[in-house]
Design an enzyme around this catalytic site. Sequence first.
Site, PDB file in Angstrom:
ATOM      1  N   GLU A 130       0.797  -1.230   0.000  1.00 44.06           N
ATOM      2  CA  GLU A 130       0.000   0.000   0.000  1.00 44.06           C
ATOM      3  C   GLU A 130       0.833   1.285   0.000  1.00 44.06           C
ATOM      4  O   GLU A 130       0.682   2.140   0.863  1.00 44.06           O
ATOM      5  CB  GLU A 130      -0.956  -0.004   1.205  1.00 44.06           C
ATOM      6  CG  GLU A 130      -1.937  -1.164   1.193  1.00 44.06           C
ATOM      7  CD  GLU A 130      -2.804  -1.221   2.444  1.00 44.06           C
ATOM      8  OE1 GLU A 130      -2.713  -0.305   3.284  1.00 44.06           O
ATOM      9  OE2 GLU A 130      -3.577  -2.194   2.591  1.00 44.06           O
ATOM     10  N   GLU A 182      -6.147 -11.068  -0.271  1.00 45.28           N
ATOM     11  CA  GLU A 182      -6.875 -10.818   0.980  1.00 45.28           C
ATOM     12  C   GLU A 182      -8.382 -10.845   0.731  1.00 45.28           C
ATOM     13  O   GLU A 182      -9.118  -9.993   1.222  1.00 45.28           O
ATOM     14  CB  GLU A 182      -6.460  -9.461   1.577  1.00 45.28           C
ATOM     15  CG  GLU A 182      -4.981  -9.317   1.823  1.00 45.28           C
ATOM     16  CD  GLU A 182      -4.590  -7.980   2.443  1.00 45.28           C
ATOM     17  OE1 GLU A 182      -5.472  -7.315   3.037  1.00 45.28           O
ATOM     18  OE2 GLU A 182      -3.410  -7.594   2.349  1.00 45.28           O
TER      19      GLU A 182
END
Length: 365
Positions: free
Chosen positions: A168, A276
């Site tokens: 991220e 995820e």
Amino acid sequence: MKKILLSCVVLALIATASCKKSSETPKLIPIPPVEIPPVISNKKLIEVADFKIGAAVKVASLQGDASFASTVKSEYNQITAEYEMKMNFIWTADNVYDFSKVDYLINFAQQNNLAVHGHALLWYQSFPDWLKNAGLDSVAFENKVKTYIQTYVGRYKGKVRSWDVANEIFNDDGTLRVESQIQGRFKDPIGFVGRCFKYAHDADPDAKLFYNDYNVVLASGKRTAMKNMAIRFKKAGVQIDGLGEQFHYRISTSQSQINSGFADLASSGLLIHISEADCKVNVNDSPAYVLNDVDKQKQSDFFKNIAKLYNALPANQKFAITTWGVTDKSTWLRNSTNGNKEYPLLFDENYNKKPAYTGFLAGLN
């Protein structure tokens, strides 16, 4: 089945012909519909997929919930620590590491023939406070991080199959995330991230190295930034093996948009990790939400779609699909607003297989 239906039709015609001979109005004999039972497969996810099926786990769940541990061992062949392999849980002080939880997870995996995907070496939310407050310049900071990465990855060399080296760092528009430790410290943050990939590779040359992010298939700017970073690394001789797309989406997320974005991501030619995955049903975060059959089916369709998408990848780009958790009762989403009304995974609170599981299995087939 065709023979049975044909026989029924013949009998009906005979009966009709008999009625004509007696000058009565022909009567059609209704043929009852034939119920075809659904095909029920007793196969498990890992028996159908030709790639790893992973789950995010917590050590406390592995230790204290027998049903959790049993489901992991039965249905999955790869695990990822939900949070216990992140920097702030391990690097407690300068030159001080707490590997106790990671050791337990690694031992559990080895005892049960499970691969381990390491998550994550660099994440802007996981830098420990002592490091953030140390007042280090970019050179000193990088030297500390280099030592951490090489100590950590080297400790589990040959035991951790792969790592999210960085997590991220991009905004949805492709710009760098504004944060103090990487973007705020380095003139060339991407260059620093690339060197971290190199430090990880030096510590374990056989481990697969990934960049991981969320909202990737919906945000074209982020996809482009990720692919451009990979191109830059490759040109500089920096190993990057794959890209991870977290797949935290909703039953209301456009499947056509997911499909087109996923195809664009796959055009990188790198390994792709659905890293995820979960699917929100309570899309409005309503405290009054009640899980219903319509939303269960939409969730099933979501998981079926992503399994089909992944199956369609070239064999050399398939790495794993990982669900972010195992059971609805311990999903991370239940810690968010009205999260107790969320049911995003394949197994319910009692470890029963949901329609989402059935859809996922069908997509894998």
